[in-house]
Write a protein that holds these residues in place. Sequence first.
Motif, PDB file in Angstrom:
ATOM      1  N   GLU A 201     -54.275 -68.611  11.628  1.00  0.00           N
ATOM      2  CA  GLU A 201     -53.729 -68.538  12.974  1.00  0.00           C
ATOM      3  C   GLU A 201     -53.973 -69.839  13.736  1.00  0.00           C
ATOM      4  O   GLU A 201     -53.073 -70.354  14.414  1.00  0.00           O
ATOM      5  CB  GLU A 201     -54.352 -67.356  13.729  1.00  0.00           C
ATOM      6  CG  GLU A 201     -53.724 -67.127  15.087  1.00  0.00           C
ATOM      7  CD  GLU A 201     -54.261 -65.860  15.745  1.00  0.00           C
ATOM      8  OE1 GLU A 201     -53.967 -65.666  16.934  1.00  0.00           O
ATOM      9  OE2 GLU A 201     -54.952 -65.076  15.066  1.00  0.00           O
ATOM     10  N   TRP A 205     -50.932 -72.421  15.143  1.00  0.00           N
ATOM     11  CA  TRP A 205     -50.754 -72.804  16.545  1.00  0.00           C
ATOM     12  C   TRP A 205     -51.067 -74.281  16.777  1.00  0.00           C
ATOM     13  O   TRP A 205     -50.422 -74.928  17.609  1.00  0.00           O
ATOM     14  CB  TRP A 205     -51.603 -71.920  17.452  1.00  0.00           C
ATOM     15  CG  TRP A 205     -51.074 -70.527  17.541  1.00  0.00           C
ATOM     16  CD1 TRP A 205     -51.600 -69.395  16.983  1.00  0.00           C
ATOM     17  CD2 TRP A 205     -49.877 -70.123  18.211  1.00  0.00           C
ATOM     18  NE1 TRP A 205     -50.816 -68.314  17.256  1.00  0.00           N
ATOM     19  CE2 TRP A 205     -49.743 -68.718  18.011  1.00  0.00           C
ATOM     20  CE3 TRP A 205     -48.915 -70.789  18.960  1.00  0.00           C
ATOM     21  CZ2 TRP A 205     -48.691 -67.995  18.544  1.00  0.00           C
ATOM     22  CZ3 TRP A 205     -47.850 -70.062  19.493  1.00  0.00           C
ATOM     23  CH2 TRP A 205     -47.749 -68.692  19.281  1.00  0.00           C
ATOM     24  N   GLY A 209     -48.363 -76.934  18.218  1.00  0.00           N
ATOM     25  CA  GLY A 209     -48.682 -77.808  19.349  1.00  0.00           C
ATOM     26  C   GLY A 209     -48.457 -79.273  19.019  1.00  0.00           C
ATOM     27  O   GLY A 209     -47.942 -80.043  19.843  1.00  0.00           O
ATOM     28  N   PHE A 237     -48.491 -76.248  10.602  1.00  0.00           N
ATOM     29  CA  PHE A 237     -47.715 -75.087  11.071  1.00  0.00           C
ATOM     30  C   PHE A 237     -47.145 -74.285   9.909  1.00  0.00           C
ATOM     31  O   PHE A 237     -47.322 -73.066   9.825  1.00  0.00           O
ATOM     32  CB  PHE A 237     -46.583 -75.570  11.984  1.00  0.00           C
ATOM     33  CG  PHE A 237     -45.596 -74.496  12.335  1.00  0.00           C
ATOM     34  CD1 PHE A 237     -45.919 -73.513  13.253  1.00  0.00           C
ATOM     35  CD2 PHE A 237     -44.337 -74.462  11.746  1.00  0.00           C
ATOM     36  CE1 PHE A 237     -45.005 -72.502  13.578  1.00  0.00           C
ATOM     37  CE2 PHE A 237     -43.423 -73.472  12.060  1.00  0.00           C
ATOM     38  CZ  PHE A 237     -43.759 -72.487  12.976  1.00  0.00           C
TER      39      PHE A 237
END
Length: 346
Positions: A201, A205, A209, A237
């Motif tokens: 996770e 993220w 970003g 990602f």
Amino acid sequence: MTDRFDAKDLARAVQAGVLQQGQDQALLAFLRQQPAARSSFQLAHVAFYFGAMLIMAAMGWLLTEAWMSIGDGALLVIASLYILLITLFALKLQRRGQPVAAGVLAAVAVSIVALAVFAIERLVGWWPVHDTQAKYHHYYTYVQSGWLVMELATVLAGLLMLRLIPYPFIVMPIAVALWFMSMDLSEWFFGSPFSWEQRREVSLWFGLGMLVVFLVVDGRTREDYAHWGYLAGLAAFWGGLTLVDNGSELGKALYCLINIALMGMAVLLRRPVFMVFGALGVAAYLGYLSYDVFAESLLFPMVVTLIGLGVIWLGLVYQKRRERLSEALRSAMPQWLREALPALRD
């Protein structure tokens, strides 16, 4: 530019009346003064990057136990000499008009900073007591908050190196250090043990970003820093997204749609790296369908073959009309979104 045009091409332009007599030499001199990093990718560049990756590996995750046995003081001296000599050599190459070789060596020097900081921390007693047996190559495989100083030093060193040698590949060790930092900071906040689900996770993220950051940077700098930033962001990602355990068919279909969207971003931004990751994701989804959902179907391989031929045909169409396709896709967007997108590069 000089890899695409030479003196003979410009001489023919003079003969055809496109250029005036003497303008060909002036134009050729101007093109030769342009940064070589903007020229087409050459075979020599492959050697530069491959050599740099070998040095990074030797002074990173392939560092043997024998190096740990020489002592932290000796390790600091050797790492510092590596950084100093490689940086000086890179600056010399930059002055001689070899920006690619200089840039990849500068990135190597930045990647070794973590090793020097590792030795310093152990020498001055800043290393966490419960991690006294940790080896340097664990930096590349284990998540733990004790690496944070090393990661921060790598990022700062990379930013300083970009001031000396503004070459885009230096973004890569900075991005990797930031990726490691995101993991280690997460363990700091969430505590240990840091589960694989949490790692996936955080990676997802963080990568998203990073993609947003370099989407903002893209087209707004003289050098193409976004190229390596996109690669690092997509690796984080896409890796996190692919490792997510989607138990439902809907979740797996959504994974495929996200990868198709990445392929669309490749057309929108003219960035092939998005196409590579998107295509890998779609191929993974089709592989899942083949081995799990349609394992007994005789038609499925034929359907996938037709899809593959269609993709190749679309690639040929895109190759011929990429400018028109990119412009058409952008023109269908709201004006505020078009203005936020980076300018298209050749």
